[in-house]
Scaffold this active site. Structure first.
Site, mmCIF file in Angstrom:
data_model
loop_
_atom_site.group_PDB
_atom_site.id
_atom_site.type_symbol
_atom_site.label_atom_id
_atom_site.label_comp_id
_atom_site.label_asym_id
_atom_site.label_seq_id
_atom_site.Cartn_x
_atom_site.Cartn_y
_atom_site.Cartn_z
ATOM 1 N N LYS A 243 35.140 42.444 46.732
ATOM 2 C CA LYS A 243 35.382 41.837 45.420
ATOM 3 C C LYS A 243 35.781 42.925 44.431
ATOM 4 C CE LYS A 243 35.741 38.511 42.579
ATOM 5 N NZ LYS A 243 36.845 39.290 41.971
ATOM 6 N N THR A 244 36.808 42.612 43.652
ATOM 7 C CA THR A 244 37.245 43.500 42.580
ATOM 8 C C THR A 244 36.489 43.183 41.293
ATOM 9 O OG1 THR A 244 39.012 41.953 42.013
ATOM 10 C CG2 THR A 244 39.579 43.780 43.497
ATOM 11 N N GLY A 245 36.587 44.104 40.347
ATOM 12 C CA GLY A 245 36.030 43.883 39.023
ATOM 13 C C GLY A 245 36.736 44.773 38.015
ATOM 14 N N SER B 85 33.721 41.532 37.354
ATOM 15 C CA SER B 85 33.796 40.410 38.296
ATOM 16 C C SER B 85 33.161 40.672 39.653
ATOM 17 C CB SER B 85 35.249 39.961 38.477
ATOM 18 O OG SER B 85 35.665 39.178 37.375
#
Length: 266
Positions: free
Chosen positions: A210-212, A72
């Site tokens: 932003k995380t992923g 993501s």
């Protein structure tokens, strides 16, 4: 003529040497304790531009060069693709929930760009991918020089289950260009994406990130803006315990950023 040639040659050597000196990366092996504290394996790259010369520090440099699924974190460039392609008009464009129950409660409702970024709403970005198509996605990726620029997939989403891959070092490169509005997209679109990335803000600093997560490996990438300049970071860790490990991404990165005064203490 010979003297002039030698002078030019010397100048070129000096410039190249200075360039290499500025690009030198410091291996911060002491950061390993933050990973050990959480029983995690991974890497982090931190580029501190608050001083006159950029300072690049990394833990586990060999891993920082390895490419992994962006998961993501790809929502950062993917949003730019969608805006450019007309798949979404602006942050107020509403995407109606289809009524299908998904595992994350935040996904089970109407979405706009802001909520889709905050909740990592995969189905919204699946709509974007369908409208953009593989060929145009490949063109965008190549224009960005994004990782291996390969949006092909046998099944699933190409940024999670497909062939697309990017390294922590390459993530930093994309983030730095976005910060300066230097990506090959409209400036107003880049500014919107940066606004969507805001996680936390105080009087003197703003955290955009932003995380992923692809099920096996987790990311946290972004930067902290200070009046004296930004501090960029890109972390990835293995997640053998799956969702039980997800909190470690931010916890480790925050601890390291706090250790270099890029974030205030808790």
């Amino acid at each position: 003529m010979i003297i002039r040639f030698l002078a030019l040659l010397f100048s070129a050597v000096v410039l190249v040497s200075l360039g290499h000196a500025q690009e030198k990366t410091h291996e911060s092996s002491n950061w390993g304790k933050y990973f050990s504290d959480f029983n995690a394996k991974g890497t982090i790259v931190v580029v501190d531009e608050r001083t006159n010369g950029n300072s690049t520090s990394v833990y586990n440099e060999s891993r920082a060069q390895q490419r992994y699924s962006p998961a993501s974190t790809f929502k950062i460039p993917h949003t730019l693709f969608a805006l450019d392609a007309g798949a979404v008009r602006d942050e107020f464009h509403v995407f109606r929930w289809d009524g299908a129950k998904r595992s994350f409660a935040g996904h089970n409702q109407d979405q706009n760009l802001r909520s889709a970024m905050r909740n990592s709403t995969v189905w919204v970005y699946q709509l974007f991918a369908k409208e953009i198509g593989e060929n145009k996605a490949r063109s965008y990726l190549e224009k960005l020089n994004y990782g291996n620029a390969d949006p092909s997939t046998k099944s699933g989403d190409y940024w999670i289950d497909g062939n697309l891959a990017i390294s922590a070092n390459e993530q930093i490169s994309i983030l730095k260009k976005l910060y300066r509005n230097e990506l090959p997209f409209r400036v107003e679109h880049q500014r919107l994406v940066k606004d969507l990335m805001i996680v936390e803000a105080k009087r003197d600093w703003i955290l955009r990130a932003k995380t992923g997560w692809d099920g096996q490996m987790g990311w946290w990438v972004g930067w902290v803006e200070w009046p004296t300049g930004p501090v960029f970071f890109a972390l990835n860790i293995d997640t053998p315990n799956r969702m039980e490990d997800l909190h470690k991404r931010e916890a480790i990165a925050r601890a390291i950023l706090q250790s270099v005064n890029a974030l205030p203490p808790n």
